[in-house]
Design an enzyme around this catalytic site. Structure first.
Site: not given
Ligand code: 3PG
Length: 195
Positions: A28, A32, A55, A115
């Site tokens: 994934e 960002r 995102t 999710k």
């Molecule tokens: C996401 O987008 O799934 C999270 O930002 C991932 O979270 P983490 O950086 O705490 O693993």
């Protein structure tokens, strides 16, 4: 599933290879960073991987992700505009939900795989287990605050398909181009499934 924040497009190919070598082929790439779409395009060329865009917030994100070569999308939450854009673009979506009502609304639209985000801040594995009691037909991929130390709490739940997080490709290791160390982290994460 690695949740990737990649700043340099040049890091895309070696990063994807490092994660695939460690046994994690589903990648994934979060939208960002300015480089994210180029990263998706570069990773899509690497054999053995399945690259998605994370995102996703707007229909424009969906169209850009699809055009870049993403094979699936991931979103922190979900709106009608977003899910409709994914249908129009034929982009499978892993939509985010954090509450029973959000999960139920997505279920009404046919999303039986969702999710759970932000997992730890939303009550962690106990909260997801509790949501699973009345809604056993939904399978979740929890993300947000998950690491090697707590991933097993989630992976042991009957309503969890997989878990995601950035811990397998931390910023510092990507910046240092420490690909072997990332492969080691990926192997450790993969091993969670077999123990
Ligand atoms: C996401 O987008 O799934 C999270 O930002 C991932 O979270 P983490 O950086 O705490 O693993």
């Amino acid at each position: 599933m690695p949740v990737l924040v990649v700043r340099e497009a040049a890091d895309a190919a070696p990063l994807a290879k490092a994660l695939i070598a460690g046994g994690l082929p589903a990648l994934e790439v979060t939208l960002r960073t300015p480089a994210a779409l180029d990263v998706i395009a570069a990773m899509a060329e690497i054999p053995g991987g399945v690259v998605g865009a994370g995102t996703l917030v707007t229909p424009q994100d969906v169209r850009a992700a699809k055009a870049a070569g993403a094979e699936f999308g991931v979103s922190p939450g979900a709106t009608d505009a977003l899910t409709e854009a994914c249908l129009e673009e034929d982009l499978p979506l892993l939509p985010g939900a954090a509450t029973a009502s959000e999960a139920m609304r997505l279920l009404e639209r046919g999303y039986t795989t969702q999710k759970f985000f932000p997992a730890e801040a939303s009550g962690g594995a106990p909260a997801l287990k509790a949501i699973g009691a009345p809604l056993p037909q939904i399978r979740f991929c929890p993300t947000g605050g998950i690491s090697l130390s707590n991933a097993r709490d989630y992976l042991g739940l009957s309503n969890v398909l997989c878990a995601g997080g950035s811990w397998v490709a931390p910023d510092a290791l990507v910046s240092a181009q420490a690909w072997d160390e990332i492969t080691t982290l990926a192997r450790e994460a993969k091993r969670l499934l077999s123990v």
